[in-house]
Design an enzyme around this catalytic site. Structure first.
Site, mmCIF file in Angstrom:
data_model
loop_
_atom_site.group_PDB
_atom_site.id
_atom_site.type_symbol
_atom_site.label_atom_id
_atom_site.label_comp_id
_atom_site.label_asym_id
_atom_site.label_seq_id
_atom_site.Cartn_x
_atom_site.Cartn_y
_atom_site.Cartn_z
ATOM 1 N N ALA A 103 71.976 0.774 27.400
ATOM 2 C CA ALA A 103 70.640 0.098 26.851
ATOM 3 C C ALA A 103 71.043 -0.824 25.670
ATOM 4 O O ALA A 103 71.941 -1.146 25.584
ATOM 5 C CB ALA A 103 70.062 1.446 26.544
ATOM 6 N N ASN A 104 69.790 -1.099 25.096
ATOM 7 C CA ASN A 104 69.885 -2.056 23.744
ATOM 8 C C ASN A 104 68.994 -1.711 22.904
ATOM 9 O O ASN A 104 68.057 -0.618 23.166
ATOM 10 C CB ASN A 104 69.823 -3.527 24.388
ATOM 11 N N ARG A 105 68.958 -2.315 21.710
ATOM 12 C CA ARG A 105 68.022 -1.725 20.653
ATOM 13 C C ARG A 105 66.729 -2.261 20.679
ATOM 14 O O ARG A 105 65.905 -2.180 19.612
ATOM 15 C CB ARG A 105 68.607 -2.227 19.294
ATOM 16 N N SER A 106 66.256 -3.025 21.834
ATOM 17 C CA SER A 106 64.895 -3.516 21.751
ATOM 18 C C SER A 106 63.715 -2.372 21.843
ATOM 19 O O SER A 106 63.857 -1.392 22.453
ATOM 20 C CB SER A 106 64.585 -4.325 23.099
ATOM 21 N N ALA B 212 64.387 -7.402 26.247
ATOM 22 C CA ALA B 212 65.892 -7.864 26.115
ATOM 23 C C ALA B 212 66.388 -7.200 27.271
ATOM 24 O O ALA B 212 66.783 -6.045 27.610
ATOM 25 C CB ALA B 212 66.016 -6.771 24.718
#
Ligand code: CTP
Ligand code: CA
Length: 226
Positions: free
Chosen positions: A33-36, A99
């Site tokens: 995943a990512n921080r968005s 993102a």
């Protein structure tokens, strides 16, 4: 109120907005995943709807309420996001604020990966994901009139953003710095962006993501009215 009366400057227009992260499964319980947080994309969707647009918001997993007046399509992976964004065409406007994970896990397992004593840890094999922004910007038959992307950079912000605009074939790019310690990095309530339209760079002061959404929606309405 304008939107309710069908009298906003974007009434009769359809906008597709992508928002949030995408997630790429490793196995049934794990993912990349990512921080968005989706805050900026959701704010843009809300602002476009406020001006009367019909909005299809294609969103990765976020912990946000659905923005009022938008049709929300929930997805997980980049491929699902691409498919739903394309399925929502035709549109006058596309804003890609998601993102999107750059890579998907090729050797994704259908069973939970187990630790085995004495064996080396698993190696993830990655393959590039499709580029949703570039796909919409280069659509042959039904390219939206205005295709807008973001460039999140940790260095050489404007140069990288200009390159990205060219490479992806979109009309505008909103460049924002996501360097560590930057006020507009992932997760915050505020954003500092620069709008690149090919000829000029317009630097907006730091403002809330909601205000960035409103200002962008106004700019979109003005551009489509020309
Ligand atoms: N984007 C997209 N699909 C992808 C990757 C990016 O639609 N697979 C969109 C994002 O929503 C954003 C823009 O492209 O509007 C730029 O995303 P960014 O991650 O900054 O650019 P990349 O081309 O992925 O390059 P890199 O991450 O290597 O900087
Ligand atoms: Ca990327």
């Amino acid at each position: 109120i304008e939107a309710l009366l069908g009298a906003g400057p974007l009434s009769g227009r359809h906008a597709i907005v992508t928002s949030g992260p995408t997630i790429e499964p490793i196995d049934p319980v794990r993912y990349i995943a990512n921080r968005s947080t989706g805050r900026q994309g959701h704010a843009i969707a809300a602002a476009l709807a406020e001006l009367g647009a019909r909005v299809t918001l294609v969103s990765g997993p976020v912990a946000l309420a659905d923005p009022p007046g938008c049709t929300v399509v929930r997805v997980e992976s980049a491929l699902q996001m691409l498919n739903e964004a394309r399925a929502a065409l035709p549109a006058d406007i596309a804003v890609c604020a998601a993102a999107v994970a750059d890579w998907t896990v090729v050797n994704r397992s259908t069973e939970k990966r187990k630790k085995k004593i004495g064996e080396p840890p698993p190696v993830l094999q990655l393959a590039p994901n499709p580029d949703i922004l570039a796909t919409l910007a280069r659509a042959e038959a039904d390219r939206p009139r205005l295709v807008i992307g973001f460039a999140a950079e940790t260095e050489a912000l404007l140069d990288n953003a200009r390159d990205k605009r060219q490479r992806k074939g979109c009309d505008w790019i909103l460049a924002n710095s996501v360097a560590e310690g930057d006020d507009s990095s992932f997760g915050g309530a505020d954003n500092t962006v620069h709008l690149l339209d090919g000829e000029s760079v317009e630097s907006w002061p730091r403002m809330s993501k909601r205000e960035v959404g409103r200002r962008l929606a106004q700019r979109i309405a003005a551009a489509l009215a020309e």
